[in-house]
Scaffold this active site. Structure first.
Site, mmCIF file in Angstrom:
data_model
loop_
_atom_site.group_PDB
_atom_site.id
_atom_site.type_symbol
_atom_site.label_atom_id
_atom_site.label_comp_id
_atom_site.label_asym_id
_atom_site.label_seq_id
_atom_site.Cartn_x
_atom_site.Cartn_y
_atom_site.Cartn_z
ATOM 1 N N LYS A 1 0.788 -1.281 -0.227
ATOM 2 C CA LYS A 1 0.366 0.059 -0.181
ATOM 3 C C LYS A 1 1.120 1.259 -0.311
ATOM 4 C CE LYS A 1 -4.198 -1.920 1.099
ATOM 5 N NZ LYS A 1 -5.008 -2.235 2.240
ATOM 6 N N ARG B 1 -3.605 -10.175 5.199
ATOM 7 C CA ARG B 1 -3.416 -10.411 3.490
ATOM 8 C C ARG B 1 -2.228 -9.648 3.005
ATOM 9 N NH1 ARG B 1 -5.822 -6.126 -0.110
ATOM 10 N NH2 ARG B 1 -7.252 -7.753 -1.664
HETATM 11 N N1 HH2 Z 1 -6.732 -4.076 0.940
HETATM 12 C C1 HH2 Z 1 -7.583 -4.137 -0.524
HETATM 13 C C2 HH2 Z 1 -8.493 -5.355 -0.597
HETATM 14 N N2 HH2 Z 1 -9.618 -5.704 0.173
HETATM 15 N N3 HH2 Z 1 -9.968 -6.509 2.155
HETATM 16 C C3 HH2 Z 1 -9.397 -5.922 3.702
HETATM 17 N N4 HH2 Z 1 -9.678 -7.134 4.304
HETATM 18 N N5 HH2 Z 1 -8.484 -5.673 4.325
HETATM 19 C C4 HH2 Z 1 -7.836 -4.891 3.173
HETATM 20 O O1 HH2 Z 1 -6.705 -4.114 3.861
HETATM 21 C C5 HH2 Z 1 -7.771 -4.824 1.867
HETATM 22 C C6 HH2 Z 1 -8.984 -5.207 1.391
HETATM 23 C C7 HH2 Z 1 -7.272 -3.220 -1.364
HETATM 24 O O2 HH2 Z 1 -7.245 -3.064 -2.805
HETATM 25 P P1 HH2 Z 1 -7.408 -3.030 -4.212
HETATM 26 O O3 HH2 Z 1 -6.497 -1.595 -3.892
HETATM 27 O O4 HH2 Z 1 -8.538 -3.843 -4.890
HETATM 28 O O5 HH2 Z 1 -5.938 -4.142 -4.555
HETATM 29 P P2 HH2 Z 1 -5.389 -5.202 -4.420
HETATM 30 O O6 HH2 Z 1 -6.484 -6.115 -3.607
HETATM 31 O O7 HH2 Z 1 -4.593 -5.447 -4.453
HETATM 32 O O8 HH2 Z 1 -4.664 -5.230 -2.428
#
Ligand code: HH2
Length: 279
Positions: free
Chosen positions: A225, A260
Site C-alpha cells: 500500500k 492479507r
Molecule cells: N485492501 C484491499 C482490498 N481488500 N480487504 C481487507 N479485509 N483488508 C484490506 O486491507 C483490503 C481488502 C485493497 O484493494 P485493491 O486496491 O483492490 O488492491 P489489492 O486487492 O491488490 O490489495
C-alpha cells in the site's frame, strides 16, 4: 480470552500461528497487479502458486477498491470471480474468501464454495448482513471511512482514529452477533488506506493492540500500500515487497492474526521466524 480458531464454513482455521491470506485479483485495474490475473486460468495458476508458497487462505476479488476506482456491476464482478471461487473451493486445499461489498456476489460465491466473506464496507448493508446471518461463512468486518472508494481519501479526518475504528468494528461485530452470527465466525480489520492518511495508518498499526482487545481475530492488509511507498520513497507497488514484509511482521508482533498479502513466499518465511520467536 485468547482466540485459538476462526470458524469459516466447514474449515476450523487455527490461529496459533499467523495466517497468510494470499490475494488473487481477478480484475483489470487493482493498484498493485491489475490485469495480470484477470483471466480465470491465470488466476487459478497464480492461486496454486500462492498455496505452494504458504498461503493458508486465498482472497478472491473482482472489483478494485483502490482510491478513486470506478465501481463495477455485481453481474460483471460475479462473472469474474465465480468460476475462480468454484474451482478453488472444489480443490479444497485452503479456505477461499470472497472480497466483495455486494450481497448478491457474496451469496453466489458462498453457494459456489467460498468459506469467508471479506466486506471492505464492514457489513453496513442490510442485505449483506442478511447473507451473513443466513450462511456459516467466516466474516471479515473492515473499517472504511464513508462508503465510497472514489471519495474516501479526500481529506480523511478523525478525532482519535484508533478509538473511532475500534468503536465501529466492535459495533458492527455486535450487530452481526445480534443477527445470529456465531462470535467465532467474525474477524475485524482496521482497513489500512481506506480513508486514512499516512499518520492514521501508522497510528492504527502502532496501537493495533487496542483493536485486538475487541476480542476478535485481527486481519491486517498493508501489502504494497501507498503508506509503505511513502516510508520507502517507492512509487512502484511491485517494489514494495520487503517494506510489506516489514509491515506484516510489525502487525503480527502487535496482535494481527491474519495478514492479507500479495507476496506470500516472502511474508510466510518472515512470519515463520517471527512466530517461532513468539510475541
Ligand atoms: N485492501 C484491499 C482490498 N481488500 N480487504 C481487507 N479485509 N483488508 C484490506 O486491507 C483490503 C481488502 C485493497 O484493494 P485493491 O486496491 O483492490 O488492491 P489489492 O486487492 O491488490 O490489495
Amino acid at each position: 480470552m485468547k482466540i485459538t480458531h476462526w470458524q469459516c464454513g466447514r474449515h476450523r482455521v487455527a490461529l496459533d500461528r499467523p495466517l497468510v491470506m494470499g490475494i488473487v485479483n481477478v480484475t483489470p485495474d487493482s493498484f498493485s497487479d491489475g490485469g495480470r490475473y484477470a483471466e480465470p486460468l491465470a488466476a487459478l495458476a497464480h492461486a496454486s502458486g500462492l498455496v505452494a508458497a504458504g498461503a493458508g487462505m486465498l482472497d478472491i476479488g473482482g472489483e478494485s477498491t483502490r482510491p478513486g476506482a470506478e465501481p463495477v456491476s455485481s453481474a460483471e464482478e460475479l462473472a469474474r470471480v465465480r468460476p475462480v471461487v468454484a474451482r478453488l473451493a472444489a480443490g479444497g486445499s485452503v479456505p477461499v474468501s470472497i472480497d466483495t461489498r455486494h450481497a448478491a456476489v457474496a451469496r453466489a460465491c458462498v453457494e459456489a464454495g467460498a468459506s469467508v466473506i471479506n466486506d471492505v464496507t464492514g457489513f453496513r448493508d442490510a442485505a449483506m448482513r442478511e447473507v451473513a446471518a443466513g450462511c456459516d461463512a467466516g466474516l471479515v468486518v473492515m473499517h472504511m471511512l464513508g462508503d465510497d472508494p472514489r471519495t474516501m481519501q479526500e481529506e480523511p479526518r478523525y478525532g482519535d482514529v484508533v478509538a473511532e475504528v475500534a468503536a465501529f468494528l466492535g459495533g458492527q461485530a455486535r450487530g452481526l452477533e445480534e443477527a445470529g452470527v456465531a462470535r467465532d465466525r467474525i474477524a475485524v480489520d482496521p482497513g489500512l488506506g481506506f480513508g486514512k492518511t499516512f499518520a492514521h495508518n501508522v497510528e492504527l498499526l502502532r496501537r493495533l493492540p487496542e483493536i485486538a482487545a475487541l476480542g476478535y481475530p485481527v486481519l491486517v492488509g498493508a501489502s504494497r500500500k501507498r503508506f509503505i511507498g511513502h516510508i520507502l520513497g517507492e512509487d512502484d507497488p511491485a517494489r514494495r515487497v520487503w517494506g510489506s514484509v516489514g509491515a506484516a511482521v510489525g502487525a503480527y508482533l502487535r496482535g494481527a492474526d491474519i495478514v492479507r498479502v500479495h507476496d506470500v513466499a516472502e511474508t510466510a518465511e518472515a512470519l515463520d521466524v517471527a512466530a517461532t520467536i513468539g510475541r
